[in-house]
Write an enzyme that holds these catalytic residues in place. Structure first.
Site, PDB file in Angstrom:
ATOM      1  N   CYS A 118      38.162  51.873  45.093  1.00  0.00           N
ATOM      2  CA  CYS A 118      39.360  51.098  45.434  1.00  0.00           C
ATOM      3  C   CYS A 118      40.214  50.852  44.192  1.00  0.00           C
ATOM      4  CB  CYS A 118      38.925  49.770  46.073  1.00  0.00           C
ATOM      5  SG  CYS A 118      40.267  48.595  46.325  1.00  0.00           S
ATOM      6  N   CYS A 161      41.359  47.302  43.597  1.00  0.00           N
ATOM      7  CA  CYS A 161      40.236  46.495  43.102  1.00  0.00           C
ATOM      8  C   CYS A 161      40.137  46.599  41.581  1.00  0.00           C
ATOM      9  CB  CYS A 161      38.925  46.964  43.725  1.00  0.00           C
ATOM     10  SG  CYS A 161      38.817  46.770  45.514  1.00  0.00           S
TER      11      CYS A 161
END
Length: 319
Positions: free
Chosen positions: A77, A80
């Site tokens: 991600c 993230c």
């Protein structure tokens, strides 16, 4: 994922009189045990990795002593990777008033489901054993600080939880803010559009950046994420999955489910579904499935092991 407005809407449940009394008692006991144990933890212990086995001790029990912020993330991600360092830095600057627990959703699916995480990055908090959502998606540091301030205030006023004593200035100095790098105005405009849930605006901004810099990785990832979010926005997940199950040869239906899986962090499910769709389709349908799979590869990143595996599976399906 684009950040939702940070709010403390979940704190209503935290105001229960009984829970507050129990939490204050637990906080006092925890502080007493900490004093007996020889002082405050090291700054590094303010940021910990947590899994399903350690969740009760590291999160639920510690939340009687300090608000525990939870960062749901995954290696694939990209947002993230933008958010996590900021959360870690800010947590250390709060010098023991909060802790940060990092949970890899790929390794801890049960915790992800228990918290009702729909997409990542997602940030929650646990205070006195009670969970509340904070925000979803990458967010500016100033906005994160505002949420932490509210969290600390709620913990102290409702439960008498004042955090870990004695972590002090060392942790704050260790996490001193890094010099700010001037923002790219086009990418900043794209992020601002995401912050305001203006997905068409974000998509256009990322496309503008790529028209000038076709190899810009941040713009490629941002565009793929924004387009994915736009596709799943407003979907009735239950109906979409039912339609796909009822019509396994309907390529459009399979593409929708793959998007839902990806947005929910079920990467391998999304890749597997699209590879199977490529295998059993032909012509324009096959090309549509192939292109969608390539778009989702952009969301994860070319070096991710799941992308590498899926590329191999795609090649075998095509040739």
């Amino acid at each position: 994922m684009q950040p939702r407005n940070m709010s403390m809407s979940g704190v209503v449940d935290l105001a229960a009189v009984k829970a507050a009394g129990e939490a204050k008692q637990k906080a006092e006991q925890a502080r007493a045990q900490s004093a007996e144990g020889g002082g405050a933890p090291a700054p590094s212990s303010l940021v910990i990795d947590v899994d399903e086995a350690s969740f009760e001790a590291d999160v639920l029990q510690r939340s009687a002593e300090v608000p525990v912020v939870i960062d749901f993330w995954a290696e694939w991600c990209e947002p993230c990777k933008q958010l996590s360092p900021v959360l870690e830095r800010v947590t250390k600057q709060y010098a023991g008033r909060v802790m940060l627990a990092k949970i890899d959703v790929d390794q801890n699916q049960m915790l992800m489901q228990q918290f009702g995480v729909q997409g990542i990055p997602a940030v929650f908090a646990v205070v006195a054993g009670q969970a509340l959502p904070l925000f979803q998606g990458a967010a500016p540091e100033e906005q994160i600080r505002g949420t932490f301030d509210q969290l600390v205030q709620v913990a102290e006023q409702r439960f008498g939880i004042t955090g870990l004593q004695g972590v002090g200035e060392e942790a704050a100095e260790e996490a001193a803010p890094e010099p700010e790098v001037p923002e790219d105005p086009v990418l900043a405009a794209a992020q601002q559009a995401l912050d305001s849930n203006d997905l068409p605006g974000a998509i256009q901004a990322y496309r503008n950046k790529l028209s000038d810099e076709p190899a810009n990785v941040e713009a490629k990832v941002g565009l793929a994420m924004a387009e994915l979010l736009q596709r799943v926005q407003g979907m009735d997940a239950r109906q979409v999955r039912k339609d796909a199950a009822d019509a396994p040869t309907d390529v459009a239906a399979q593409l929708k489910v793959a998007d839902l899986d990806m947005a929910g962090g079920h990467v391998e499910d999304a890749f597997g579904r699209l590879v199977e769709t490529v295998q059993r389709s032909s012509g324009e349908d096959r090309e549509a499935a192939r292109l969608r799979l390539l778009e989702l590869f952009e969301v994860i990143g070319a070096e991710d092991a799941r992308v590498v595996a899926a590329r191999g599976a795609l090649a075998r399906a095509l040739f």
